[in-house]
Design a protein around this motif. Structure first.
Motif, PDB file in Angstrom:
ATOM      1  N   ALA A  31       0.813  -1.219   0.000  1.00 21.93           N
ATOM      2  CA  ALA A  31       0.000   0.000   0.000  1.00 21.93           C
ATOM      3  C   ALA A  31       0.845   1.267   0.000  1.00 21.93           C
ATOM      4  O   ALA A  31       0.444   2.288  -0.568  1.00 21.93           O
ATOM      5  N   LYS A  32       2.028   1.211   0.631  1.00 23.54           N
ATOM      6  CA  LYS A  32       2.812   2.429   0.850  1.00 23.54           C
ATOM      7  C   LYS A  32       4.172   2.442   0.153  1.00 23.54           C
ATOM      8  O   LYS A  32       4.965   3.360   0.393  1.00 23.54           O
ATOM      9  N   ALA A  33       4.457   1.468  -0.684  1.00 28.07           N
ATOM     10  CA  ALA A  33       5.788   1.350  -1.281  1.00 28.07           C
ATOM     11  C   ALA A  33       6.230   2.618  -2.000  1.00 28.07           C
ATOM     12  O   ALA A  33       7.372   3.079  -1.846  1.00 28.07           O
ATOM     13  N   LEU A  34       5.350   3.206  -2.792  1.00 30.85           N
ATOM     14  CA  LEU A  34       5.717   4.404  -3.548  1.00 30.85           C
ATOM     15  C   LEU A  34       5.889   5.597  -2.614  1.00 30.85           C
ATOM     16  O   LEU A  34       6.813   6.404  -2.785  1.00 30.85           O
ATOM     17  N   ASP A  35       5.017   5.704  -1.611  1.00 34.13           N
ATOM     18  CA  ASP A  35       5.126   6.803  -0.650  1.00 34.13           C
ATOM     19  C   ASP A  35       6.400   6.698   0.171  1.00 34.13           C
ATOM     20  O   ASP A  35       6.982   7.711   0.577  1.00 34.13           O
ATOM     21  N   TRP A  36       6.839   5.479   0.442  1.00 30.38           N
ATOM     22  CA  TRP A  36       8.026   5.262   1.257  1.00 30.38           C
ATOM     23  C   TRP A  36       9.325   5.244   0.443  1.00 30.38           C
ATOM     24  O   TRP A  36      10.396   4.986   0.975  1.00 30.38           O
ATOM     25  N   GLY A  37       9.211   5.523  -0.849  1.00 33.43           N
ATOM     26  CA  GLY A  37      10.404   5.668  -1.678  1.00 33.43           C
ATOM     27  C   GLY A  37      11.061   4.389  -2.147  1.00 33.43           C
ATOM     28  O   GLY A  37      12.241   4.389  -2.526  1.00 33.43           O
ATOM     29  N   PHE A  38      10.335   3.300  -2.169  1.00 34.03           N
ATOM     30  CA  PHE A  38      10.920   2.035  -2.632  1.00 34.03           C
ATOM     31  C   PHE A  38      11.334   2.109  -4.098  1.00 34.03           C
ATOM     32  O   PHE A  38      12.265   1.420  -4.518  1.00 34.03           O
ATOM     33  N   ALA A  39      10.634   2.954  -4.881  1.00 34.29           N
ATOM     34  CA  ALA A  39      10.945   3.060  -6.302  1.00 34.29           C
ATOM     35  C   ALA A  39      12.336   3.635  -6.543  1.00 34.29           C
ATOM     36  O   ALA A  39      12.906   3.463  -7.631  1.00 34.29           O
ATOM     37  N   ASP A  40      12.899   4.298  -5.548  1.00 35.83           N
ATOM     38  CA  ASP A  40      14.229   4.890  -5.689  1.00 35.83           C
ATOM     39  C   ASP A  40      15.349   3.941  -5.258  1.00 35.83           C
ATOM     40  O   ASP A  40      16.525   4.234  -5.471  1.00 35.83           O
ATOM     41  N   LEU A  41      14.975   2.827  -4.638  1.00 36.32           N
ATOM     42  CA  LEU A  41      15.989   1.881  -4.184  1.00 36.32           C
ATOM     43  C   LEU A  41      16.492   1.048  -5.355  1.00 36.32           C
ATOM     44  O   LEU A  41      15.746   0.744  -6.294  1.00 36.32           O
ATOM     45  N   ALA A  42      17.742   0.665  -5.288  1.00 43.33           N
ATOM     46  CA  ALA A  42      18.405  -0.032  -6.397  1.00 43.33           C
ATOM     47  C   ALA A  42      17.635  -1.236  -6.928  1.00 43.33           C
ATOM     48  O   ALA A  42      17.486  -1.385  -8.153  1.00 43.33           O
ATOM     49  N   PRO A  43      17.124  -2.122  -6.074  1.00 45.88           N
ATOM     50  CA  PRO A  43      16.459  -3.313  -6.624  1.00 45.88           C
ATOM     51  C   PRO A  43      15.195  -3.006  -7.409  1.00 45.88           C
ATOM     52  O   PRO A  43      14.772  -3.805  -8.238  1.00 45.88           O
TER      53      PRO A  43
END
Length: 221
Positions: A31-43
């Motif tokens: 639910a919160k991956a994009l809000d928590w900045g996961f899209a910016d992490l290398a994987p």
């Protein structure tokens, strides 16, 4: 007596946290991956934005599952069979999901797990003429052979139902809907089904067991 009750309650709460923790983690990260900045992490930086939530949630689910099994082993010196099998399949199918960047694998995981449990229980009755559920829970519930047969049959059919429901939901609804069903649909259904089996446990409780004593006490009351 009070201290023993408190310890028992704390143990029950811990077991519930270990069981629900990975599922809640899966739901929250999805639910919160994009809000928590996961899209910016290398994987996940090279993935399409709409696939980041389920991929990040899958990775978090794997980590949380392994952590829960590790804590359970450290505290109780053992890991129950069913969570161990489920955890192993989470790691395998989660790994395939991340490696192939295809969420079909993690979505099929509940189907595979429930079919394994159903095949084990129903196969035990059909081919080995034994209620295998008694091997796993024989130290927890003291019921007669007829009770174990009925309980194994019912749980086997219930696992088939869960497998079918999972297939219907992930194939016909959005990923977010499937995640919500996995967390807030499957668990309540399982709890409700478990509660409906209490009359069977009381009816087939062997004389002198805790259930039989409790039932007798209720009758006197």
């Amino acid at each position: 007596m009070a201290a023993a009750q408190s310890t028992h309650q704390q143990g029950s709460v811990l077991k519930l946290v270990l069981e629900l923790g990975p599922l809640i983690t899966f739901f929250l990260v999805n639910a919160k991956a994009l809000d928590w900045g996961f899209a910016d992490l290398a994987p996940f930086a090279t993935l399409k934005p709409d696939t980041v939530p389920i991929m990040a949630a899958t990775a978090a689910f794997m980590v949380a599952t392994v952590a829960a099994l590790t804590v359970s082993l450290a505290i109780y010196r053992r890991v129950p069979v069913m969570p161990l099998i489920s955890g192993a399949i989470v790691v395998v199918f989660g790994g395939l999901t991340l490696y192939l960047q295809n969420d079909t694998f993690i979505k099929m995981k509940p189907t595979i797990v429930n079919l394994i449990f159903a095949a084990t229980l129903l196969g035990g009755l059909a081919f080995f003429k034994r209620p295998l559920l008694a091997i796993v829970f024989g130290s927890v519930f003291q019921i007669d052979d007829e009770g174990w047969w009925k309980l194994s049959m019912r749980w086997g059919l219930f696992f088939l139902l869960l497998a079918a429901l999972n297939e219907v939901v992930w194939r016909n609804f959005s990923t977010d809907t499937w995640v919500t069903f996995k967390v807030f649909g499957t668990m309540p259904l399982t709890v409700l089904f478990t509660l409906t089996q209490l009359p069977l446990l009381q009816k087939h409780a062997v004389e002198g067991s805790a259930l039989a004593a409790e039932d007798a006490g209720n009758e006197k009351g």
